[in-house]
Scaffold this motif. Structure first.
Motif, PDB file in Angstrom:
ATOM      1  N   HIS A   1     -25.728  55.263   5.620  1.00  0.00           N
ATOM      2  CA  HIS A   1     -26.053  54.246   6.612  1.00  0.00           C
ATOM      3  C   HIS A   1     -26.976  53.174   6.043  1.00  0.00           C
ATOM      4  N   PHE A   2     -27.763  53.524   5.036  1.00  0.00           N
ATOM      5  CA  PHE A   2     -28.687  52.561   4.436  1.00  0.00           C
ATOM      6  C   PHE A   2     -27.960  51.556   3.546  1.00  0.00           C
ATOM      7  N   GLU A   3     -26.736  51.853   3.108  1.00  0.00           N
ATOM      8  CA  GLU A   3     -25.943  50.986   2.237  1.00  0.00           C
ATOM      9  C   GLU A   3     -26.731  50.600   0.974  1.00  0.00           C
ATOM     10  N   PRO A   4     -27.168  51.576   0.170  1.00  0.00           N
ATOM     11  CA  PRO A   4     -27.982  51.253  -1.018  1.00  0.00           C
ATOM     12  C   PRO A   4     -27.156  50.546  -2.088  1.00  0.00           C
ATOM     13  N   GLU A   5     -27.861  49.764  -2.904  1.00  0.00           N
ATOM     14  CA  GLU A   5     -27.228  49.085  -4.034  1.00  0.00           C
ATOM     15  C   GLU A   5     -27.641  49.709  -5.364  1.00  0.00           C
ATOM     16  N   GLU A   6     -28.679  50.528  -5.337  1.00  0.00           N
ATOM     17  CA  GLU A   6     -29.131  51.194  -6.557  1.00  0.00           C
ATOM     18  C   GLU A   6     -29.928  52.425  -6.158  1.00  0.00           C
ATOM     19  N   VAL A   7     -29.976  53.399  -7.060  1.00  0.00           N
ATOM     20  CA  VAL A   7     -30.721  54.622  -6.833  1.00  0.00           C
ATOM     21  C   VAL A   7     -31.737  54.798  -7.955  1.00  0.00           C
ATOM     22  N   PHE A   8     -32.983  55.106  -7.579  1.00  0.00           N
ATOM     23  CA  PHE A   8     -34.004  55.528  -8.524  1.00  0.00           C
ATOM     24  C   PHE A   8     -34.243  57.018  -8.294  1.00  0.00           C
ATOM     25  N   ILE A   9     -34.488  57.756  -9.361  1.00  0.00           N
ATOM     26  CA  ILE A   9     -34.743  59.194  -9.235  1.00  0.00           C
ATOM     27  C   ILE A   9     -35.972  59.548 -10.065  1.00  0.00           C
ATOM     28  N   SER A  10     -36.952  60.153  -9.417  1.00  0.00           N
ATOM     29  CA  SER A  10     -38.211  60.487 -10.089  1.00  0.00           C
ATOM     30  C   SER A  10     -38.271  61.917 -10.593  1.00  0.00           C
TER      31      SER A  10
END
Length: 789
Positions: free
Chosen positions: A489-498
């Motif tokens: 639902h957020f429609e992300p364009e990129e993912v960061f992973i910590s």
């Protein structure tokens, strides 16, 4: 105003494009033309057509029978230069024209000319959908030149795909259009072909979403309507798709397929019951179907309870509709999957704790139905997002620029470590500056606090357990389907992973399915931590192998220091993927506080040299060495205070080791906003860790004008400028550390001007390359963007 769903499929369509249905061997649709007509009319459509793939049989049947129906086809065409597939919707054609189109559709240039010659209404279907892996921005440029009407809302595509393409066409100018014309040497249909017309259609294959997306035009009959389409006077309205809607369409087609196959394997899986419940024969009442399913179910009591709950909820709803109850259906399926995986993880954990490998493996095989249930959800996400890279290129050509929408995954957010502190601080800054980033984690109810920023997506937990050596840390396994819906639902364009834990792995999986770039943030050196805590070489090698695999999946790796770029390169990670990890620190909060400003936080210290350690109290921080240094110092100088601020699994042992030393103070956990008051009372920060990839406490101390002594292993050495803001010393060299601390004390007593200079330089250099502007510029903007905060 006439309404027509201009994109519908019946049982006459060709094979499906969706992977799951292809593997089943199912048809693309099992919808009868008569059912499509009746449903479209009930849902307010003025006229009806069917657009099967390369087949007009279904639409011809309706056109012959009903005066308010007309023929249609979704014709597969090709760019002859490279074989790129494109779908063209064509309306009002007769059998002879269809036969001609079947011959010439192999060449999209010939097809376009034929459609113009025959004056046939047409529209380019879902232009950004990559059908055979060859579609590029150049093909879209050519389509813009070739065609004047495009499908701006396709009910089978996401709002991002539809809206981005619509914006691209609406922002088309005569100048841009003529530039494309000069580049590709393609003759358009009209003198003003940069002005486009639009259509909308549900692209329904399952009989569920008929008439939910449609085209509006001011027309009195089908011929008049098609004239408006040709003249670019139509526009689109209605629903866009999301992956859960597509999943139920797939389930419906799979159910129809299973009903046509007496020996279908689908009938033996749990979802066959739910499919029968939702999609079963309409002349049997829904409650009768529920009772029949419940009585025959021989699976777990938990699964039966979910069916019973679904029965009761549907009983309360007078007019059950699949479309209006997608969330209800999705929730129950998600709960079934959660129960299967909870039992699986619990069984594996129990069997492994007893050393029972055989039953642990059997537990996995018993959970196969759960994997089968979620496969359509995964394949649907991938199917709907196969064009994300292309969408990004389209956005880059739009005149409107904005920062990326990012999901930032972390397994730790409210724990005692630098990762949590950094992410909470960034989260508040993102929120304060209205930046569209969400921190994604999985927290239990008891773990929430006012310190957490509000821009969090909290994934529901299906299972949790404690980690060895980290008894104060709880690992959480997120619910797969519930979490996927929240993120989509957020429609992300990129993912960061910590973090490479369960939440991080879920983020990696989601990014792969959403087909968006992934940036890994390298915060923690687990290899060194395990070596320091346990010394188990086999475990350390296993963890290093897993962590290396994890970060090799990333498109980019953000690394906190130069030292760790070298370390990670030596471990086999690709240097070309590595970028600096910019740091943000609140320099207004972290500054020196005079004794008059301590406000009741003044420590009860005897006069002397004040050594300060701040951080997690754990063996991997090399605190045994710190104790050795302190004991040796006392042999040379008795007036040395050691202040330890922090909590952790090694705290009790540290207290016991120093119980005979009255000048050692343990402050326990200090709240973030009080840390500057503690830093301001130290003379030097002693930070002997060899496992830290950065050392946020070192930066905080420097901001508070506190020089630091750090190890030459790990990241903190890159924060300190030797002999200017502190000292970088050989790790575990007791003699050198003792001597340098004594020299430090001597400098304070005998050369206070040099010491004050070191304090001043510490703050100046700490704030030079940190701050919100640095983070925004390096992390959030697309390449070539010029948006200013």
């Amino acid at each position: 105003m006439a309404k027509v769903d201009l994109h519908l499929h019946s049982k006459y369509s060709e094979r499906p494009s969706e992977w799951f249905l292809q593997k089943l061997g199912a048809a693309e649709s099992y919808s009868e033309p008569e059912y499509i007509y009746d449903t479209a009319k009930k849902r307010g459509m003025s006229f009806v057509t069917i657009t099967d793939h390369n087949n007009i049989e279904g639409s011809a049947l309706l056109a012959q029978k009903y005066p308010d129906a007309f023929t249609g086809v979704e014709s597969t065409s090709y760019f002859p230069e490279d074989g790129c597939k494109v779908h063209i919707l064509i309306y009002g054609l007769n059998p002879s024209q269809f036969d001609d189109i079947q011959i010439i559709r192999k060449d999209i240039y010939e097809l376009r000319d034929y459609l113009v010659q025959e004056n046939l209404a047409h529209s380019v279907a879902h232009a950004t959908y990559i059908i055979n892996g060859k579609l590029t921005i150049e093909h879209l440029h050519k389509l813009i030149l070739l065609f004047d009407v495009f499908e701006s809302i396709n009910g089978g595509r996401t709002i991002t795909s539809n809206l981005t393409w619509y914006q691209y066409l609406k922002y088309m100018t005569a100048e841009k259009f003529n530039d494309l014309k000069d580049k590709y040497l393609i003759q358009p249909q009209r003198a003003n072909s940069w002005v486009k017309g639009f259509t909308g259609g549900s692209d329904d294959h399952a009989g569920i979403y008929i008439g939910e997306t449609y085209t509006l035009a001011s027309a009195n009959d089908p011929d008049d309507f098609l004239m408006h389409i040709r003249n670019r006077r139509g526009y689109a309205k209605g629903r866009h798709n999301d992956f859960q809607s597509l999943v139920f369409a797939i389930y419906k087609i799979a159910y129809d397929y299973s009903q046509n196959q007496s020996d279908s394997i689908l009938k033996s899986f749990p979802m066959s019951d739910v499919s029968e419940l939702v999609f079963g024969e309409y002349h049997i009442s829904l409650l009768d179907r529920l009772s029949r399913i419940y009585s025959k179910t021989n699976t777990s009591k938990g699964y039966k309870s979910k069916i019973a709950e679904l029965t009761e909820q549907i009983r309360r709803r007078e007019d059950f509709s699949i479309i209006r109850n997608l969330d209800l259906l999705y929730d129950k399926i998600a709960e079934i999957v959660d129960e299967i995986f909870h039992d699986l993880i619990s069984s594996i954990e129990g069997n492994l704790s007893k050393g029972d490998i055989v039953n642990a493996i059997r537990s996995i095989s018993a959970a196969l139905p759960g994997f089968f249930i979620i496969v359509p959800f995964f394949s649907s996400l991938m199917h709907m997002n196969n064009n994300r890279e292309l969408i990004e290129k389209i956005r880059m050509e739009l005149p409107i620029k904005k920062p990326k929408r990012i999901l930032w995954f972390t397994d730790t957010l409210n724990d005692m470590n630098g990762v949590s502190v950094t992410l909470k601080q960034l989260g508040w800054q993102f929120f304060a500056h209205n930046v569209d980033i969400r921190l994604v984690t999985s927290l239990l109810d008891k773990e929430f606090s006012d310190e957490l920023p509000p821009n969090i997506i909290n994934l529901p937990t299906v299972y949790d357990f404690k980690l060895p050596y980290y008894s104060d840390y709880t690992v959480k396994i997120p619910s797969i389907l519930k979490s996927l819906r929240d993120l989509h639902h957020f429609e992300p364009e990129e993912v960061f992973i910590s973090t490479p834990g369960p939440v991080g792995l879920f983020g990696l999986m989601a990014a792969k399915m959403l087909n968006i770039p992934t940036t890994g943030i390298y915060h923690t050196d687990f290899t060194k931590e395990i070596n320091e805590i346990d010394g188990n070489e086999s475990l350390s090698n296993f963890v290093e192998g897993f962590v290396n695999w994890f970060y090799k999946q990333m498109d980019l790796i953000r690394v906190p220091t130069r030292s760790y770029k070298k370390i990670l390169s030596e471990r086999g990670l690709e240097p070309s993927k590595m970028r600096d990890l910019p740091r943000q620190i609140d320099s207004d909060l972290f500054h020196y506080q005079s004794p008059e400003q301590l406000n009741g936080m003044r420590l009860n210290l005897e006069h002397g040299l004040n050594l300060l350690y701040v951080g997690r109290v754990s063996k991997d921080k090399n605190l045994e060495f710190l104790s050795e240094v302190y004991c040796e110092l006392l042999k040379e100088r008795e007036d040395i205070n050691l202040i330890i601020a922090g909590d952790g699994p090694y705290l009790a042992e540290m207290k016991s080791m120093h119980s005979k030393y009255p000048r050692v103070q343990f402050l326990g956990m200090v709240s973030y906003d009080k840390l500057p008051l503690i830093y301001s009372q130290g003379d030097v920060l002693i930070f002997p860790s060899v496992t830290d990839t950065f050392g946020m406490v070192v930066l905080e101390a420097q901001c508070c004008e506190l020089p630091a002594i750090v190890s030459d292993q790990g990241g903190p050495q890159d924060i300190i400028e030797n002999d200017v803001t502190g000292y970088v010393l050989p790790a575990l060299n007791l003699r050198v550390w003792v001597k340098k601390v004594l020299d430090f004390g001597k400098m304070i007593d005998e050369d206070p001007l040099k010491y004050q200079s070191m304090r001043n330089e510490s703050r100046l250099r700490a704030i030079l390359h940190t701050g919100w502007d640095v983070v925004f510029r390096n992390l959030l903007l697309r390449e070539n963007d010029t948006v200013q905060l």
